[in-house]
Design a protein around this motif. Structure first.
Motif, mmCIF file in Angstrom:
data_model
loop_
_atom_site.group_PDB
_atom_site.id
_atom_site.type_symbol
_atom_site.label_atom_id
_atom_site.label_comp_id
_atom_site.label_asym_id
_atom_site.label_seq_id
_atom_site.Cartn_x
_atom_site.Cartn_y
_atom_site.Cartn_z
ATOM 1 N N MET A 1 0.813 -1.210 0.000
ATOM 2 C CA MET A 1 0.000 0.000 0.000
ATOM 3 C C MET A 1 0.850 1.265 0.000
ATOM 4 S SD MET A 1 -2.796 -1.527 -0.186
ATOM 5 C CE MET A 1 -3.874 -0.094 -0.145
ATOM 6 N N ASN A 2 2.147 1.122 -0.282
ATOM 7 C CA ASN A 2 3.062 2.253 -0.237
ATOM 8 C C ASN A 2 3.653 2.530 -1.616
ATOM 9 O OD1 ASN A 2 3.924 0.579 2.704
ATOM 10 N ND2 ASN A 2 2.819 2.509 2.722
ATOM 11 N N ARG A 3 4.284 3.686 -1.735
ATOM 12 C CA ARG A 3 4.902 4.099 -2.987
ATOM 13 C C ARG A 3 6.379 4.381 -2.756
ATOM 14 N NH1 ARG A 3 0.825 5.592 -6.617
ATOM 15 N NH2 ARG A 3 2.497 5.403 -8.150
ATOM 16 N N ALA A 4 7.094 4.568 -3.860
ATOM 17 C CA ALA A 4 8.529 4.823 -3.771
ATOM 18 C C ALA A 4 8.824 6.040 -2.905
ATOM 19 C CB ALA A 4 9.098 5.005 -5.177
ATOM 20 N N GLN A 5 8.053 7.098 -3.074
ATOM 21 C CA GLN A 5 8.330 8.319 -2.323
ATOM 22 C C GLN A 5 8.145 8.137 -0.822
ATOM 23 O OE1 GLN A 5 6.136 8.025 -4.863
ATOM 24 N NE2 GLN A 5 4.257 9.228 -4.519
ATOM 25 N N ASP A 6 7.349 7.142 -0.409
ATOM 26 C CA ASP A 6 7.170 6.891 1.015
ATOM 27 C C ASP A 6 8.480 6.436 1.669
ATOM 28 O OD1 ASP A 6 4.435 7.497 0.935
ATOM 29 O OD2 ASP A 6 3.929 5.461 0.333
ATOM 30 N N LEU B 1 11.461 7.369 0.855
ATOM 31 C CA LEU B 1 12.296 8.555 1.049
ATOM 32 C C LEU B 1 11.709 9.447 2.133
ATOM 33 C CD1 LEU B 1 13.076 9.333 -2.699
ATOM 34 C CD2 LEU B 1 14.319 7.880 -1.093
ATOM 35 N N GLY B 2 10.384 9.592 2.123
ATOM 36 C CA GLY B 2 9.741 10.437 3.117
ATOM 37 C C GLY B 2 9.934 9.940 4.533
ATOM 38 N N HIS B 3 10.111 8.645 4.696
ATOM 39 C CA HIS B 3 10.326 8.082 6.028
ATOM 40 C C HIS B 3 11.806 7.940 6.373
ATOM 41 C CE1 HIS B 3 6.227 7.229 7.389
ATOM 42 N NE2 HIS B 3 5.935 7.000 6.120
ATOM 43 N N GLY B 4 12.667 8.515 5.557
ATOM 44 C CA GLY B 4 14.072 8.650 5.934
ATOM 45 C C GLY B 4 14.979 7.478 5.638
ATOM 46 N N PHE B 5 14.582 6.579 4.751
ATOM 47 C CA PHE B 5 15.446 5.430 4.472
ATOM 48 C C PHE B 5 16.709 5.847 3.729
ATOM 49 C CE2 PHE B 5 11.845 3.259 5.981
ATOM 50 C CZ PHE B 5 12.232 1.979 6.317
ATOM 51 N N GLY B 6 16.592 6.809 2.824
ATOM 52 C CA GLY B 6 17.781 7.334 2.165
ATOM 53 C C GLY B 6 18.594 8.215 3.087
ATOM 54 N N ALA B 7 17.919 9.025 3.893
ATOM 55 C CA ALA B 7 18.609 9.919 4.814
ATOM 56 C C ALA B 7 19.474 9.138 5.805
ATOM 57 C CB ALA B 7 17.598 10.787 5.558
ATOM 58 N N ALA B 8 19.019 7.975 6.231
ATOM 59 C CA ALA B 8 19.792 7.168 7.175
ATOM 60 C C ALA B 8 21.134 6.753 6.576
ATOM 61 C CB ALA B 8 18.994 5.934 7.591
ATOM 62 N N LEU B 9 21.154 6.502 5.276
ATOM 63 C CA LEU B 9 22.409 6.181 4.596
ATOM 64 C C LEU B 9 23.326 7.396 4.569
ATOM 65 C CD1 LEU B 9 20.839 4.249 1.601
ATOM 66 C CD2 LEU B 9 22.247 3.218 3.381
ATOM 67 N N ARG B 10 22.761 8.564 4.269
ATOM 68 C CA ARG B 10 23.565 9.781 4.161
ATOM 69 C C ARG B 10 24.133 10.180 5.519
ATOM 70 N NH1 ARG B 10 23.526 7.719 0.306
ATOM 71 N NH2 ARG B 10 22.085 7.983 -1.453
ATOM 72 N N GLU B 11 23.368 9.975 6.578
ATOM 73 C CA GLU B 11 23.844 10.301 7.922
ATOM 74 C C GLU B 11 25.074 9.480 8.282
ATOM 75 O OE1 GLU B 11 20.435 9.456 10.247
ATOM 76 O OE2 GLU B 11 19.321 11.253 9.607
ATOM 77 N N ARG B 12 25.214 8.308 7.690
ATOM 78 C CA ARG B 12 26.336 7.423 7.986
ATOM 79 C C ARG B 12 27.436 7.504 6.928
ATOM 80 N NH1 ARG B 12 21.696 5.866 9.995
ATOM 81 N NH2 ARG B 12 21.565 4.694 11.955
ATOM 82 N N ASP C 1 24.296 4.429 -3.479
ATOM 83 C CA ASP C 1 23.271 5.103 -4.267
ATOM 84 C C ASP C 1 21.968 4.326 -4.108
ATOM 85 O OD1 ASP C 1 25.277 6.791 -5.165
ATOM 86 O OD2 ASP C 1 25.623 5.643 -6.996
ATOM 87 N N THR C 2 20.853 5.016 -4.144
ATOM 88 C CA THR C 2 19.583 4.327 -3.961
ATOM 89 C C THR C 2 18.659 4.549 -5.150
ATOM 90 O OG1 THR C 2 18.497 6.169 -2.809
ATOM 91 C CG2 THR C 2 19.728 4.598 -1.463
ATOM 92 N N VAL C 3 17.801 3.570 -5.360
ATOM 93 C CA VAL C 3 16.697 3.719 -6.307
ATOM 94 C C VAL C 3 15.461 3.118 -5.643
ATOM 95 C CG1 VAL C 3 17.488 1.632 -7.528
ATOM 96 C CG2 VAL C 3 15.769 3.106 -8.565
ATOM 97 N N ALA C 4 14.497 3.972 -5.383
ATOM 98 C CA ALA C 4 13.227 3.526 -4.812
ATOM 99 C C ALA C 4 12.302 3.186 -5.977
ATOM 100 C CB ALA C 4 12.625 4.617 -3.936
ATOM 101 N N ALA C 5 11.987 1.918 -6.113
ATOM 102 C CA ALA C 5 11.205 1.434 -7.261
ATOM 103 C C ALA C 5 9.723 1.422 -6.916
ATOM 104 C CB ALA C 5 11.666 0.037 -7.652
#
Length: 219
Positions: free
Chosen positions: A25-30, A32-43, A48-52
């Motif tokens: 029930m979710n989309r690719a932008q969800d 990113l919006g919930h910080g899955f990419g940000a968690a990588l950047r913080e570390r 590189d990420t691709v949300a499909a």
């Protein structure tokens, strides 16, 4: 397959491409919006990420593997990515393992968060038999993709260098926790993480952060 790309700062020869698959029930932008990419950047991880944007219809119509291969993985190979990981939440976990079943050589590692691996009836059948090693799937009718996948999971060996490493995280109160318990028996304890929580973003985010802190992508 629509996808959202995010490149890590800097250029390195050993970069990882992480393909992220959301829940039904979710989309690719969800993601990113919930910080899955940000968690990588913080570390400062070179990932590189691709949300499909895999939709539930892609699973119903049995097109997920084909679209991942043609729209995401093949172009990534042509761009020079040698290290490709999958991360799937809920039914995205099923999609990730279904892809590995057919294209294991494409993938270095997989992260499964609260994966949906089959109906409660199928998972219950496996557990009543004593787990994956003791279960016997019998003759599998054509088109029974769930039983085919679970039958393949019986054969997964974490020490097989021809297969991707698999990390598993789930909430102990998750409605699909029995499937995770089933799969956990096939994995080293160091690659399994269970926390208090249910089938929700709060739990998935916690699992993701803690798994990252265990040194994902260092294999």
């Amino acid at each position: 397959m629509h996808a959202i790309y995010d490149l890590a700062p800097g250029c390195g020869a050993d970069r990882v491409l992480l393909v992220m698959l959301p829940g039904a029930m979710n989309r690719a932008q969800d993601l990113l919006g919930h910080g899955f990419g940000a968690a990588l950047r913080e570390r400062d991880l070179p990932v590189d990420t691709v949300a499909a944007d895999a939709h539930i219809d892609d699973y119903i119509e049995r097109k997920v593997i084909q679209r991942l291969a043609a729209d995401i993985i093949a172009p990534a190979r042509s761009m020079g990515y040698n290290r490709i990981w999958l991360m799937g939440i809920s039914i995205g976990g099923m999609g990730s393992m279904a892809y590995v079943r057919e294209h294991a050589a494409d993938i270095e590692g997989v992260v499964l968060l609260a994966p949906f691996l089959g109906t409660r009836g199928l998972i219950g059948e496996v557990m009543r038999a004593g787990g994956l090693r003791q279960w016997r799937p019998g003759e599998i009718p054509p088109g029974d993709d769930e039983r085919m996948l679970v039958a393949w999971l019986r054969t997964y060996r974490a020490d097989d260098p021809a297969l991707p490493v698999v990390y598993l995280g789930y909430g102990t109160g998750d409605r699909f926790a029995l499937a995770s318990t089933m799969l956990a028996a096939q994995l080293p304890a160091s690659r399994v993480l269970a926390v208090d929580g249910g089938h929700d973003w709060q739990t998935w985010k916690l699992l993701w952060q803690q798994l990252l802190d265990r040194g994902l992508f260092s294999n």
